[in-house]
Design a protein around this motif. Structure first.
Motif, PDB file in Angstrom:
ATOM      1  N   MET A 116       0.877  -1.280  -0.042  1.00  0.00           N
ATOM      2  CA  MET A 116       0.110   0.068   0.070  1.00  0.00           C
ATOM      3  C   MET A 116       0.912   1.134  -0.025  1.00  0.00           C
ATOM      4  O   MET A 116       1.975   1.227   0.435  1.00  0.00           O
ATOM      5  CB  MET A 116      -0.699   0.073   1.265  1.00  0.00           C
ATOM      6  N   TRP A 117       0.349   2.336  -0.480  1.00  0.00           N
ATOM      7  CA  TRP A 117       0.919   3.766  -0.212  1.00  0.00           C
ATOM      8  C   TRP A 117       0.987   4.100   1.346  1.00  0.00           C
ATOM      9  O   TRP A 117       0.125   3.740   1.930  1.00  0.00           O
ATOM     10  CB  TRP A 117       0.337   4.672  -1.110  1.00  0.00           C
ATOM     11  N   ALA A 118       2.012   4.661   1.532  1.00  0.00           N
ATOM     12  CA  ALA A 118       2.093   5.193   2.938  1.00  0.00           C
ATOM     13  C   ALA A 118       3.259   6.305   2.988  1.00  0.00           C
ATOM     14  O   ALA A 118       4.103   6.414   2.223  1.00  0.00           O
ATOM     15  CB  ALA A 118       2.658   3.951   3.987  1.00  0.00           C
ATOM     16  N   TRP A 119       3.149   7.276   4.056  1.00  0.00           N
ATOM     17  CA  TRP A 119       3.871   8.379   3.783  1.00  0.00           C
ATOM     18  C   TRP A 119       5.247   8.087   4.480  1.00  0.00           C
ATOM     19  O   TRP A 119       6.233   8.733   4.478  1.00  0.00           O
ATOM     20  CB  TRP A 119       3.222   9.644   4.522  1.00  0.00           C
ATOM     21  N   GLY A 120       5.377   6.892   5.093  1.00  0.00           N
ATOM     22  CA  GLY A 120       6.641   6.696   5.819  1.00  0.00           C
ATOM     23  C   GLY A 120       7.695   5.643   5.165  1.00  0.00           C
ATOM     24  O   GLY A 120       7.391   5.230   3.742  1.00  0.00           O
ATOM     25  N   ALA A 121       8.249   4.871   5.769  1.00  0.00           N
ATOM     26  CA  ALA A 121       9.251   3.901   5.289  1.00  0.00           C
ATOM     27  C   ALA A 121       8.877   2.574   4.795  1.00  0.00           C
ATOM     28  O   ALA A 121       9.333   2.260   3.769  1.00  0.00           O
ATOM     29  CB  ALA A 121      10.384   3.625   6.565  1.00  0.00           C
ATOM     30  N   ASP A 122       7.673   2.229   5.404  1.00  0.00           N
ATOM     31  CA  ASP A 122       7.119   0.980   5.141  1.00  0.00           C
ATOM     32  C   ASP A 122       5.755   0.920   4.240  1.00  0.00           C
ATOM     33  O   ASP A 122       4.975   1.337   4.864  1.00  0.00           O
ATOM     34  CB  ASP A 122       6.666   0.186   6.448  1.00  0.00           C
ATOM     35  N   GLN A 123       5.985   0.528   3.000  1.00  0.00           N
ATOM     36  CA  GLN A 123       4.919   0.725   1.989  1.00  0.00           C
ATOM     37  C   GLN A 123       4.026  -0.519   2.122  1.00  0.00           C
ATOM     38  O   GLN A 123       3.819  -1.176   1.093  1.00  0.00           O
ATOM     39  CB  GLN A 123       5.438   0.806   0.614  1.00  0.00           C
ATOM     40  N   HIS A 124       3.228  -0.876   3.226  1.00  0.00           N
ATOM     41  CA  HIS A 124       2.555  -1.966   3.425  1.00  0.00           C
ATOM     42  C   HIS A 124       1.401  -1.579   4.079  1.00  0.00           C
ATOM     43  O   HIS A 124       1.598  -0.622   5.080  1.00  0.00           O
ATOM     44  CB  HIS A 124       3.222  -3.268   3.943  1.00  0.00           C
ATOM     45  N   ALA A 125       0.279  -2.268   4.175  1.00  0.00           N
ATOM     46  CA  ALA A 125      -0.850  -1.967   5.302  1.00  0.00           C
ATOM     47  C   ALA A 125      -0.455  -1.959   6.671  1.00  0.00           C
ATOM     48  O   ALA A 125      -0.788  -1.104   7.303  1.00  0.00           O
ATOM     49  CB  ALA A 125      -1.980  -2.931   4.943  1.00  0.00           C
ATOM     50  N   ARG A 126       0.673  -2.611   6.876  1.00  0.00           N
ATOM     51  CA  ARG A 126       0.975  -2.673   8.379  1.00  0.00           C
ATOM     52  C   ARG A 126       1.508  -1.328   8.788  1.00  0.00           C
ATOM     53  O   ARG A 126       1.496  -1.028  10.238  1.00  0.00           O
ATOM     54  CB  ARG A 126       2.118  -3.785   8.745  1.00  0.00           C
ATOM     55  N   PHE A 127       2.036  -0.542   8.013  1.00  0.00           N
ATOM     56  CA  PHE A 127       2.223   0.756   8.471  1.00  0.00           C
ATOM     57  C   PHE A 127       1.333   1.512   8.943  1.00  0.00           C
ATOM     58  O   PHE A 127       1.560   2.126  10.083  1.00  0.00           O
ATOM     59  CB  PHE A 127       2.920   1.594   7.098  1.00  0.00           C
ATOM     60  N   TRP A 128       0.099   1.439   8.552  1.00  0.00           N
ATOM     61  CA  TRP A 128      -1.020   2.255   8.931  1.00  0.00           C
ATOM     62  C   TRP A 128      -1.461   1.593  10.476  1.00  0.00           C
ATOM     63  O   TRP A 128      -1.911   2.533  11.344  1.00  0.00           O
ATOM     64  CB  TRP A 128      -2.216   2.230   7.861  1.00  0.00           C
ATOM     65  N   VAL A 129      -1.417   0.465  10.531  1.00  0.00           N
ATOM     66  CA  VAL A 129      -1.821  -0.200  11.728  1.00  0.00           C
ATOM     67  C   VAL A 129      -1.018   0.243  13.073  1.00  0.00           C
ATOM     68  O   VAL A 129      -1.225   0.802  13.877  1.00  0.00           O
ATOM     69  CB  VAL A 129      -1.918  -1.740  11.572  1.00  0.00           C
ATOM     70  N   ARG A 130       0.317   0.050  12.505  1.00  0.00           N
ATOM     71  CA  ARG A 130       1.513   0.500  13.641  1.00  0.00           C
ATOM     72  C   ARG A 130       1.415   2.171  13.841  1.00  0.00           C
ATOM     73  O   ARG A 130       1.576   2.446  14.969  1.00  0.00           O
ATOM     74  CB  ARG A 130       2.961   0.224  12.947  1.00  0.00           C
ATOM     75  N   ARG A 131       1.324   3.047  12.976  1.00  0.00           N
ATOM     76  CA  ARG A 131       1.179   4.279  13.073  1.00  0.00           C
ATOM     77  C   ARG A 131      -0.209   4.642  14.044  1.00  0.00           C
ATOM     78  O   ARG A 131       0.029   5.414  14.914  1.00  0.00           O
ATOM     79  CB  ARG A 131       1.127   4.962  11.599  1.00  0.00           C
TER      80      ARG A 131
END
Length: 265
Positions: A116-131
């Protein structure tokens, strides 16, 4: 723990289940504010009340849930989402609990490893969950501080939160423009936990900054701050200052001053 491959964090902390932790941290947040005055000031978020804090956190849950459900592959063009916010602020605590339930339902239908697109380092859905988790945890602590309580943070969560903050900070310039000032001629800052072996070393370069990939117990830096993982988490988010009794520091004081003046998230 979901860490970036160049996190500079060693050794790896116990695995954190970010999805479960969102629910747990929200429950703690709700319990803290359930009977509190929604108009109470939140000193760690100047100008905000508890109602503002709750509304912001629940909005993050619902907004990120929309992004996850849409499996976004590019920056969203709008942030409009039906928050279903109650008219009366005394209903905000229950609304926050429901916001976490909305997120939980989306988590159940989303592979965390989905690109997935994400504004941070990790371009995966897990970025949004962690954020979402660390938005919730941080503001739960803000609420407790506002109510005169000493926040307690699980050590594994604190370690993961420091890592998440420092890994993503170089990408945060579009909403935290002062990070553009974090430059230097190969200068380093070391954050070292005193309640474990965890450490993070930030390297400032002429073209930017980032975390060093490998550290040892003997790794040094131009400036060092030592404290418990929980206190270091509060420190990197600006809820504590490194001059406080919770920390020991040595090295270049101006380097530390410049870092904290420009790394507000």
């Amino acid at each position: 723990m979901s860490t970036h491959q160049n996190s500079g964090h060693a050794p790896v902390a116990p695995t954190v289940d970010h999805r479960t932790a969102v629910a747990a941290e929200t429950a703690r947040f709700v319990a803290a504010v359930q009977d509190a005055d929604p108009a109470a000031a939140v000193p760690s978020c100047p100008g905000w009340t508890l109602a503002d804090l709750i509304r912001h956190t629940g909005s993050v849950h619902r907004w990120f849930s929309v992004l996850l459900k849409a499996r976004i592959q590019e920056p969203p063009r709008t942030r409009e989402v039906d928050l279903m916010l109650p008219e009366q602020e005394d209903g905000y605590a229950a609304w926050l609990a429901e916001s976490a339930t909305v997120a939980e339902g989306v988590f159940a239908d989303t592979d965390p490893n989905l690109p997935m697109w994400a504004w941070g380092a990790d371009q995966h859905a897990r970025f949004w969950v962690r954020r979402m988790l660390f938005e919730t945890l941080l503001h739960r602590m803000d609420a407790e501080l506002a109510l005169g309580r000493r926040p307690v943070v699980d050590r594994a969560l604190a370690v993961d939160g420091i890592d998440e903050f420092l890994v993503n900070l170089p990408f945060a310039g579009f909403f935290a423009p002062k990070v553009a000032n974090l430059r230097g001629p190969d200068r380093t800052i070391l954050f070292r936990a005193t309640d474990g072996d965890d450490a993070w070393r930030v390297r400032l370069r002429p073209d930017g900054f980032g975390l060093d990939a490998a550290l040892t117990a003997s790794s040094t830096a131009d400036a060092t701050v030592r404290g418990s993982a929980a206190d270091l988490l509060l420190l990197v988010y600006g809820r504590l200052t490194c001059e406080g009794d919770a920390f020991t520091r040595d090295g270049d004081e101006q380097l530390l001053a410049d870092w904290f003046a420009n790394s507000a998230f």
